[in-house]
Design an enzyme around this catalytic site. Sequence first.
Site, PDB file in Angstrom:
ATOM      1  N   LYS A 191      29.602  23.973 108.043  1.00 11.64           N
ATOM      2  CA  LYS A 191      29.591  25.022 109.058  1.00 11.64           C
ATOM      3  C   LYS A 191      30.814  25.920 108.920  1.00 11.64           C
ATOM      4  CE  LYS A 191      29.769  25.700 114.062  1.00 11.64           C
ATOM      5  NZ  LYS A 191      29.879  25.034 115.379  1.00 11.64           N
ATOM      6  N   PRO A 193      13.654  37.759  95.901  1.00 13.79           N
ATOM      7  CA  PRO A 193      12.532  38.137  95.035  1.00 13.79           C
ATOM      8  C   PRO A 193      11.408  38.752  95.866  1.00 13.79           C
ATOM      9  CG  PRO A 193      12.637  35.743  95.325  1.00 13.79           C
ATOM     10  CD  PRO A 193      13.900  36.301  95.892  1.00 13.79           C
ATOM     11  N   ASP A 194      10.772  39.780  95.336  1.00 12.26           N
ATOM     12  CA  ASP A 194       9.663  40.458  96.005  1.00 12.26           C
ATOM     13  C   ASP A 194       8.367  39.760  95.582  1.00 12.26           C
ATOM     14  OD1 ASP A 194       7.533  42.220  96.680  1.00 12.26           O
ATOM     15  OD2 ASP A 194       8.938  43.901  96.749  1.00 12.26           O
ATOM     16  N   ILE A 195       7.809  38.969  96.482  1.00 14.31           N
ATOM     17  CA  ILE A 195       6.657  38.131  96.126  1.00 14.31           C
ATOM     18  C   ILE A 195       5.431  38.980  95.830  1.00 14.31           C
ATOM     19  CG2 ILE A 195       5.151  36.254  96.886  1.00 14.31           C
ATOM     20  CD1 ILE A 195       7.479  35.303  98.676  1.00 14.31           C
ATOM     21  N   LEU A 196       5.180  39.989  96.657  1.00  9.45           N
ATOM     22  CA  LEU A 196       4.007  40.835  96.441  1.00  9.45           C
ATOM     23  C   LEU A 196       4.114  41.583  95.116  1.00  9.45           C
ATOM     24  CD1 LEU A 196       1.372  41.434  97.901  1.00  9.45           C
ATOM     25  CD2 LEU A 196       2.494  43.356  99.031  1.00  9.45           C
ATOM     26  N   ASN A 219      13.335  36.336 111.053  1.00  8.95           N
ATOM     27  CA  ASN A 219      12.732  37.471 111.744  1.00  8.95           C
ATOM     28  C   ASN A 219      11.807  36.958 112.842  1.00  8.95           C
ATOM     29  OD1 ASN A 219       9.986  37.067 110.484  1.00  8.95           O
ATOM     30  ND2 ASN A 219      11.198  37.477 108.638  1.00  8.95           N
ATOM     31  N   PHE A 268       0.468  43.064 103.493  1.00 12.31           N
ATOM     32  CA  PHE A 268       0.657  43.501 104.873  1.00 12.31           C
ATOM     33  C   PHE A 268       1.875  44.412 104.939  1.00 12.31           C
ATOM     34  CE2 PHE A 268      -2.516  40.605 106.042  1.00 12.31           C
ATOM     35  CZ  PHE A 268      -2.829  40.785 107.393  1.00 12.31           C
TER      36      PHE A 268
END
Length: 407
Positions: free
Chosen positions: A290, A306-309, A211, A330
């Site tokens: 590749k 995985p959702d760290i928060l 991102n 955030f």
Amino acid sequence: MKPLTGKTIVLGISGGIAAYKAATLCSRLVSWGASVRVIMTEGATRFITPLTLQTLSRHPVATDVFDERDAAVVQHIDWADAADLVIVAPATANVIGKMANGIADDMLTTTLLAATAPIIVAPAMNVHMWEHPAVIENVNKLAARGVRFVEPGTGQLACGYVGKGRLAEPEEIAEAAAAWLTGPRPLAGRKVLVTAGGTVERIDPVRYITNDSSGKMGFALAEAARDYGAEVTLICAKTDEKPPGGVEVVRVQSAADMHEAVLRRLGAVDAVVKAAAVADYRPAVRHDAKIKKSGETLTLELVRNPDILQAIGEWKEAHPGERAPFTIGFAAETGDLEKYATDKLARKKCDLIVANDVSQPGAGFGTDTNIASVFGPEGLVESIPLSAKRQVAERIWQLAAERMNRA
């Protein structure tokens, strides 16, 4: 006992109309026990006389780098070495630019370049100058080196504009000096963990999903925590710039890497700030070689990361007897800011959520500024207007420290 007794402060005054306020600042520092050495630029002497500052400080005022009064020492080196603190007030856009870029062409900037003591800068300028990208870049550059800023106030400016740019009041600057030299720092003795940057999810050895996160906000938070006295661990993925000095840097790549690095440290920290932009999905298969072009389309299957928060919140619930870190999340949104931020705060069991609308100019990825709304369990805590990311970071930590201390 006076709070600044035994401290030597070098007060640099540059050439802005607010130079007259430096007389009050000098007087206050002296009354608090400091030994004040004043350096004035040529421009500053057009607004207020050196004799005024000499009378208030009870020491000769330096204005010319070539005016050596004592053959036994080189004055700008001698004063730089003697300083416990350097204050530049008012600091014009010009002197901030010189400081940021290592220019030393007068007594003040030469002394600043030689100084190893902490530096406090109190800017004063027109509102449009304060918001100019070059000034913002220079402020961030100095902040990354550990320079502290006393932000300008908002009000009627000498140029006729009404806006941000007025020199902070002398009392506020003096209090900042006393706090730096003698007062407790809000995060002293705390251990904090900050995540930054954008995670990288590999497709094959040459391609990946990521991102636009630059890591600048996370770096600003790590710098501010460091300067507020905390022991900082910075876990960063892909970033555009070098991490700040004085912190432990842990490099990771993927969301899974960051998840493992964060959870392994949870029981040993007092606060966690999840400023990293973590990819929600990763390729289901990571190819070892590749992928060769073989058709008009390519289908890529993605699976959830995985959702760290979320994992931090679950860890806190699962370890009620252990040290539970104060958690700041955030939320980068493009609309319905309050709705999504408060929902995320509740679901992820955060103590604070910092939300920003990345579609707003100056608040998106890669910028040196941010616009933030801080939410707590009670709702909106504070709206932070367009500011340098370092200044946003400092305010976030101030709000967090108040709540951590109450808890």
